[in-house]
Write a protein that holds these residues in place. Structure first.
Motif, PDB file in Angstrom:
ATOM      1  N   LEU A 163       0.831  -1.211   0.000  1.00  0.00           N
ATOM      2  CA  LEU A 163       0.000   0.000   0.000  1.00  0.00           C
ATOM      3  C   LEU A 163       0.862   1.255   0.000  1.00  0.00           C
ATOM      4  O   LEU A 163       0.622   2.192  -0.759  1.00  0.00           O
ATOM      5  CB  LEU A 163      -0.900  -0.022   1.239  1.00  0.00           C
ATOM      6  N   MET A 173       2.310   2.090  -3.173  1.00  0.00           N
ATOM      7  CA  MET A 173       1.358   2.536  -4.196  1.00  0.00           C
ATOM      8  C   MET A 173       0.932   3.985  -3.993  1.00  0.00           C
ATOM      9  O   MET A 173       0.101   4.494  -4.739  1.00  0.00           O
ATOM     10  CB  MET A 173       0.109   1.650  -4.173  1.00  0.00           C
ATOM     11  N   MET A 174       1.502   4.642  -2.982  1.00  0.00           N
ATOM     12  CA  MET A 174       1.104   6.024  -2.703  1.00  0.00           C
ATOM     13  C   MET A 174       1.370   6.912  -3.908  1.00  0.00           C
ATOM     14  O   MET A 174       2.381   6.751  -4.589  1.00  0.00           O
ATOM     15  CB  MET A 174       1.894   6.568  -1.509  1.00  0.00           C
ATOM     16  N   PRO A 175       0.435   7.843  -4.179  1.00  0.00           N
ATOM     17  CA  PRO A 175       0.636   8.737  -5.330  1.00  0.00           C
ATOM     18  C   PRO A 175       1.892   9.588  -5.205  1.00  0.00           C
ATOM     19  O   PRO A 175       2.501   9.938  -6.204  1.00  0.00           O
ATOM     20  CB  PRO A 175      -0.631   9.592  -5.347  1.00  0.00           C
TER      21      PRO A 175
END
Lengths: 307, 257
Positions: free
Chosen positions: A25, A28-30
């Motif tokens: 997660l 996957m951070m912007p």
């Protein structure tokens, strides 16, 4: 023995699965962690800077290596530094855990005690005062959000009456109110569980027999039917511990209590993913401990589960 | 009665709504009038339109979350109860995984990281609640499996799929819908709480929780502003509770009555 091994295996597996999920997660951070780091220090996002930070943080290594490094460090007690404040996360958590745990533990235990008493009363007399009260409490806790009630309490006690100070001083009134609110919300559902468990036991042969033999009705229910009712209550409590963290996040936010959920909310504003990762793993460990203790309690109460 | 309430709500939703983004400070704090059904707020926005927009968003969240977790949870739970040990423990592991981090916390984190609206929140609450439905469906199916009529079906040669969908599902449906009602009201409250904390949510979007957070300081100067969204949250949660929870549950007398 076999049960214990299976229990431990299951939780070890859950721990690693959750940690992998959190790890993925965060990747996957912007906004990538190195950009985040540079922003936090107000440095330009140039190629050299990004590459340097990436190397410093070990983000240039392959993902499995990064994961292994992170998880071994966590397990050996090195939880890393907060990205924003550069303070050791573990000492922060150790300082902020007591308020959160007391809201969760004391609130739920108080709620379970109240629920037990109220549920017994409700089972004895259908549609009596206790029955109506427990019914009302359970509907109330399902339809009035906790933060609404806390807003009302703060406005009424603190702003209008000026009787209690929630946000200044040592914050003990805030903590006390949060514990009481947690107990109130837990008591509603738990009292219904106790009531229904009691009604179920009342219909069983052994209770009918004891009552027909002339034992006092209250005594039969209170001493002979206590264990099965307590079993159901324990199972319900272990389920309700899951939402204690969610519920305490709202209460900590509303009353400004410096617990770990408030710490999380605060850190999420700056996308401090180190704190986020640690928080999730702490939640998993906490749930493991809760299930361990309640599982042992359930085994002590229910002889049928033992092998 | 329930249908009438639903129809009345539907009619309310058809009323014309004002533009919720237009502020009109000259006409702030107006009382209820034909023009503004529930008056205007501190920025002169029409409270009724804000509430209606919030209702739409909340219903999206609840609808998405409930349908997702009901479908997935029921299917997985029934499968787990009717299959061998490996599949059963895999499904249970998945259910435990969804339950271990409270769905409120995961929604809070995900909304802070990715900044989502009702659809994202609905998906996260939906996934987070699957575990509960799995446990419910599994234990209900387990209890049902000891009954003779299911054995008779199996002996007569009905396949597992037929037994599950034609015989088990209709029998556990009622209980699951009661559970759905409870969960729907809890999702309503949790979404309101999420918007109240307001991490990653758009402050201009009129979620009921966001409205409460914005109006919280007017509790005594202009109580209407706080009462409206609060009443909306409570009534919707209560309505879900009543809608699925039939009061006519059997409560037979025992030796104590």
């Amino acid at each position: 023995m076999k049960q214990t091994a299976a229990f431990l295996c299951r939780w070890a597996l859950l721990f690693f699965l959750t940690s992998i999920l959190v790890f993925v997660l965060v990747r996957m951070m912007p906004v990538t962690p190195e950009e985040q780091w540079l922003t936090a220090y107000k440095l330009p996002h140039s190629e050299e800077n990004l590459a340097y930070v990436r190397e410093q943080m070990g983000l240039d290594k392959p993902l499995p290596v990064q994961y292994a490094r992170w998880i071994t460090r966590f397990l050996s007690g090195d939880w890393g530094l907060s990205l924003v404040s550069r303070v050791d996360i573990r000492s922060q958590f150790v300082r902020k855990l007591p308020p959160s745990l007391s809201i969760g533990l004391l609130g739920t235990l108080l709620g379970a005690g109240t629920g037990l008493a109220l549920g017994y009363g409700a089972a004895f007399r259908r549609r009596g005062v206790c029955d109506r009260l427990s019914s009302f409490l359970s509907v109330f806790s399902q339809s009035v959000p906790a933060f609404l009630l806390s807003l009302l309490i703060i406005q009424l006690l603190s702003v209008q009456l000026k009787a209690v100070r929630f946000f200044t001083g040592d914050g003990r009134y805030a903590l006390l109110t949060a514990i009481l609110l947690t107990a109130l919300y837990a008591a509603g559902a738990l009292s219904r569980v106790v009531r229904n468990a009691c009604r179920e036991e009342m219909d069983k042969t052994y209770v009918k027999f004891a009552v027909s033999m002339g034992f006092p009705k209250r005594k039969v229910l209170r001493s002979y039917a206590l264990k099965p009712v307590l079993c159901k209550l324990t199972a319900a409590v272990s389920a309700s511990f899951a939402w204690v963290f969610g519920g305490s996040a709202i209460l900590e936010f509303a009353f400004g209590i410096p617990g770990i959920s408030y710490f999380l909310i605060d850190s999420m504003k700056a996308r401090d993913y180190n704190v986020l990762q640690t928080y999730i793993l702490v939640v998993v460990i906490w749930m493991f401990l809760v299930h361990l203790v309640l599982g042992l309690l359930l085994r002590a109460l229910d002889a049928r589960g033992r092998t | 009665m329930k249908q009438k309430i639903a129809a009345a709500l539907f009619l309310l939703a058809l009323l014309p709504r004002a533009d919720i983004l237009r502020t009109d400070v000259l006409h702030a704090f107006q009382d209820c009038s034909p023009e503004h059904l529930l008056g205007t707020d501190n920025l002169g926005r029409d409270v009724y339109s804000l509430l209606a927009e919030g209702a739409f968003r909340t219903l999206t969240v609840v609808g998405l979350a409930s349908s997702l977790s009901l479908t997935a949870g029921t299917l997985l739970g029934m499968t787990a109860a009717c299959s061998g040990r490996t599949v059963k423990s895999l499904i249970q592991l998945f259910a435990d995984l969804t339950l271990i981090v409270p769905s409120f916390i995961s929604a809070l984190i995900l909304s802070a990281l990715f900044g989502f609206g009702p659809v994202g929140a609905g998906l996260v609450f939906g996934i987070g609640n699957i575990g509960g439905y799995v446990h419910q469906a599994q234990s209900l199916t387990q209890r049902l499996k000891t009954r003779g009529f299911l054995e008779a079906e199996t002996v007569l040669g009905a396949g597992t799929a037929r037994v599950i969908f034609a015989h088990i599902l209709p029998n556990i449906c009622r209980q699951l819908l009661i559970y759905l009602g409870n969960k729907a009201s809890s999702v309503t409250l949790q979404y309101a709480g999420l918007a109240f904390i307001g991490l990653g949510t758009d402050v201009t979007s009129p979620d009921w929780g966001t409205l409460l957070y914005q109006y919280r300081s007017y509790l005594f100067t202009c109580p209407r502003l706080v009462l409206c969204p609060a009443a909306a949250i409570c009534l919707l949660a209560l309505w879900f509770h009543v809608l699925f929870d039939s009061r006519a549950q059997k409560d037979e007398g025992t030796i104590y009555d």
